[in-house]
Design a protein around this motif. Structure first.
Motif, PDB file in Angstrom:
ATOM      1  N   UNK A   1     -16.565  55.937  39.056  1.00 57.38           N
ATOM      2  CA  UNK A   1     -15.335  56.635  38.692  1.00 57.38           C
ATOM      3  C   UNK A   1     -15.638  58.009  38.114  1.00 57.38           C
ATOM      4  N   UNK A   2     -16.689  58.110  37.300  1.00 58.60           N
ATOM      5  CA  UNK A   2     -17.095  59.390  36.741  1.00 58.60           C
ATOM      6  C   UNK A   2     -17.552  60.342  37.848  1.00 58.60           C
ATOM      7  N   UNK A   3     -18.303  59.807  38.804  1.00 65.95           N
ATOM      8  CA  UNK A   3     -18.791  60.638  39.902  1.00 65.95           C
ATOM      9  C   UNK A   3     -17.636  61.207  40.727  1.00 65.95           C
ATOM     10  N   UNK A   4     -16.570  60.447  40.842  1.00 64.28           N
ATOM     11  CA  UNK A   4     -15.417  60.863  41.647  1.00 64.28           C
ATOM     12  C   UNK A   4     -14.454  61.742  40.862  1.00 64.28           C
ATOM     13  N   UNK A   5     -14.582  61.794  39.552  1.00 67.51           N
ATOM     14  CA  UNK A   5     -13.608  62.473  38.692  1.00 67.51           C
ATOM     15  C   UNK A   5     -13.421  63.936  39.058  1.00 67.51           C
ATOM     16  N   UNK A   6     -14.490  64.604  39.479  1.00 67.55           N
ATOM     17  CA  UNK A   6     -14.400  66.033  39.776  1.00 67.55           C
ATOM     18  C   UNK A   6     -13.890  66.326  41.182  1.00 67.55           C
ATOM     19  N   UNK A   7     -13.467  65.282  41.909  1.00 74.02           N
ATOM     20  CA  UNK A   7     -12.871  65.491  43.227  1.00 74.02           C
ATOM     21  C   UNK A   7     -13.624  64.826  44.355  1.00 74.02           C
ATOM     22  N   UNK A   8     -14.925  64.942  44.350  1.00 76.71           N
ATOM     23  CA  UNK A   8     -15.725  64.290  45.386  1.00 76.71           C
ATOM     24  C   UNK A   8     -17.080  63.885  44.819  1.00 76.71           C
ATOM     25  N   UNK A   9     -17.616  62.841  45.382  1.00 72.18           N
ATOM     26  CA  UNK A   9     -18.924  62.346  44.947  1.00 72.18           C
ATOM     27  C   UNK A   9     -20.011  63.163  45.636  1.00 72.18           C
ATOM     28  N   UNK A  10     -20.912  63.736  44.844  1.00 75.32           N
ATOM     29  CA  UNK A  10     -21.991  64.552  45.389  1.00 75.32           C
ATOM     30  C   UNK A  10     -23.256  63.720  45.559  1.00 75.32           C
ATOM     31  N   UNK A  11     -24.192  64.272  46.303  1.00 77.58           N
ATOM     32  CA  UNK A  11     -25.466  63.573  46.537  1.00 77.58           C
ATOM     33  C   UNK A  11     -26.201  63.314  45.229  1.00 77.58           C
ATOM     34  N   UNK A  12     -26.090  64.268  44.282  1.00 78.74           N
ATOM     35  CA  UNK A  12     -26.794  64.077  43.005  1.00 78.74           C
ATOM     36  C   UNK A  12     -26.205  62.891  42.236  1.00 78.74           C
ATOM     37  N   UNK A  13     -24.900  62.633  42.412  1.00 72.70           N
ATOM     38  CA  UNK A  13     -24.276  61.491  41.751  1.00 72.70           C
ATOM     39  C   UNK A  13     -24.821  60.182  42.312  1.00 72.70           C
ATOM     40  N   UNK A  14     -24.926  60.141  43.637  1.00 72.76           N
ATOM     41  CA  UNK A  14     -25.458  58.938  44.287  1.00 72.76           C
ATOM     42  C   UNK A  14     -26.925  58.748  43.916  1.00 72.76           C
ATOM     43  N   UNK A  15     -27.673  59.866  43.897  1.00 70.74           N
ATOM     44  CA  UNK A  15     -29.097  59.791  43.552  1.00 70.74           C
ATOM     45  C   UNK A  15     -29.275  59.288  42.127  1.00 70.74           C
ATOM     46  N   UNK A  16     -28.412  59.734  41.211  1.00 73.32           N
ATOM     47  CA  UNK A  16     -28.518  59.277  39.822  1.00 73.32           C
ATOM     48  C   UNK A  16     -28.250  57.782  39.735  1.00 73.32           C
ATOM     49  N   UNK A  17     -27.184  57.327  40.409  1.00 78.15           N
ATOM     50  CA  UNK A  17     -26.865  55.893  40.382  1.00 78.15           C
ATOM     51  C   UNK A  17     -28.016  55.075  40.944  1.00 78.15           C
ATOM     52  N   UNK A  18     -28.603  55.547  42.030  1.00 82.90           N
ATOM     53  CA  UNK A  18     -29.744  54.846  42.622  1.00 82.90           C
ATOM     54  C   UNK A  18     -30.933  54.826  41.664  1.00 82.90           C
ATOM     55  N   UNK A  19     -31.128  55.951  40.960  1.00 82.24           N
ATOM     56  CA  UNK A  19     -32.270  56.005  40.029  1.00 82.24           C
ATOM     57  C   UNK A  19     -32.088  55.001  38.899  1.00 82.24           C
ATOM     58  N   UNK A  20     -30.844  54.824  38.439  1.00 86.46           N
ATOM     59  CA  UNK A  20     -30.580  53.829  37.396  1.00 86.46           C
ATOM     60  C   UNK A  20     -30.881  52.431  37.924  1.00 86.46           C
ATOM     61  N   UNK A  21     -30.423  52.148  39.139  1.00 88.34           N
ATOM     62  CA  UNK A  21     -30.675  50.833  39.736  1.00 88.34           C
ATOM     63  C   UNK A  21     -32.172  50.567  39.871  1.00 88.34           C
ATOM     64  N   UNK A  22     -32.919  51.620  40.226  1.00 92.51           N
ATOM     65  CA  UNK A  22     -34.371  51.477  40.378  1.00 92.51           C
ATOM     66  C   UNK A  22     -35.045  51.304  39.022  1.00 92.51           C
ATOM     67  N   UNK A  23     -34.637  52.125  38.053  1.00 92.14           N
ATOM     68  CA  UNK A  23     -35.261  52.089  36.726  1.00 92.14           C
ATOM     69  C   UNK A  23     -35.085  50.742  36.055  1.00 92.14           C
ATOM     70  N   UNK A  24     -33.927  50.108  36.242  1.00 97.02           N
ATOM     71  CA  UNK A  24     -33.696  48.839  35.567  1.00 97.02           C
ATOM     72  C   UNK A  24     -34.156  47.656  36.407  1.00 97.02           C
TER      73      UNK A  24
END
Length: 268
Positions: A64-87
């Motif tokens: 929801x935060x990633x979409x708040x500014x209008x569109x989801x960017x690649x950096x948003x997806x990359x960050x989410x993936x990095x969290x999934x990987x880190x944990x």
């Protein structure tokens, strides 16, 4: 609870005279109230539903935060993936996290209802609420800045969690310092040494000022360690899969306190 007012008064008097002392007492009173409310709401071990609610809300609101500014960017997806990987999510958990992220960025996502459920389940577990808010701030900074629409969303979340603006800015500064510390760690060839953390980063991680005395800094350090300790968060409902988030924060807090102690020792 009185130490927040006392600390605020001392800092305010030092920085702004009698008027600053009064302002400091007002800010400190707000912090005392927040801590007292947290202590009153704290309860025993969490249920499996709390584990599930924290996991689901975290990834839904990341989307929801990633979409708040209008569109989801690649950096948003990359960050989410990095969290999934880190944990260290399993393939099944990762698939579920992606599904939740997509739910959060959907136009049909009922933010207010999800916030209501989140606060209902996690109100007795304030350390989890704090970790949830810090994770959202980190998500907003995926592209290096907070967009105005993201700031509005963060304000809505803070309102739901009963976090006022002064308290949010305190959390905000700590997240920025912790983010800088983690970025340096990830970009270096090996583990970052304590002395590699700048002194200003260290003070910001602990949420204190260079003018604070040793006792004040130790109190801040112990409070943050208590709030973010993995064992405490696990007892409050942090899923096993997300322990690493808490461990990373604890490492940053410990490194900050060590950096301050070394700097002060060398200055004497």
């Amino acid at each position: 609870m009185w130490w927040g007012k006392a600390l605020g008064a001392m800092i305010g008097l030092y920085r702004g005279g009698p008027f600053g002392m009064l302002l400091g007492m007002v800010v400190g009173h707000g912090i005392d109230q927040l801590l007292a409310r947290m202590l009153r709401r704290s309860s025993g071990p969490a249920t499996p539903q709390v584990h599930s609610q924290f996991f689901e809300s975290t990834f839904q609101f990341m989307g929801h935060m990633a979409k708040a500014k209008g569109r989801v960017e690649e950096v948003d997806i990359a960050f989410a993936r990095s969290v999934m990987t880190r944990i260290g999510l399993t393939p099944a958990q990762r698939e579920r996290a992606v599904e939740l992220f997509n739910q959060g960025k959907s136009p049909d996502f009922d933010r207010d209802e999800q916030l209501r459920q989140l606060t209902a389940w996690l109100a007795p577990h304030p350390s989890l609420l704090l970790l949830f808010l810090e994770t959202l701030v980190q998500t907003a900074y995926a592209n290096g800045r907070i967009d105005p629409a993201e700031r509005v969303l963060l304000q809505r979340v803070c309102d739901a969690l009963s976090v006022n603006r002064i308290q949010f800015e305190y959390i905000h500064r700590r997240v920025l310092a912790q983010r800088a510390w983690q970025t340096h760690q990830q970009s270096s060839a090996g583990p970052r040494r304590t002395q590699d953390m700048t002194l200003q980063e260290a003070y910001d991680v602990l949420g204190v000022k260079a003018s604070d005395d040793d006792k004040t800094i130790k109190i801040a350090y112990r409070r943050l360690m208590s709030q973010h300790h993995p064992d405490k968060l696990m007892s409050q409902g942090l899923p096993d899969s997300m322990q690493k988030l808490a461990k990373e924060k604890v490492q940053g807090i410990q490194a900050a306190y060590s950096a301050i102690k070394v700097a002060r020792k060398n200055a004497t």
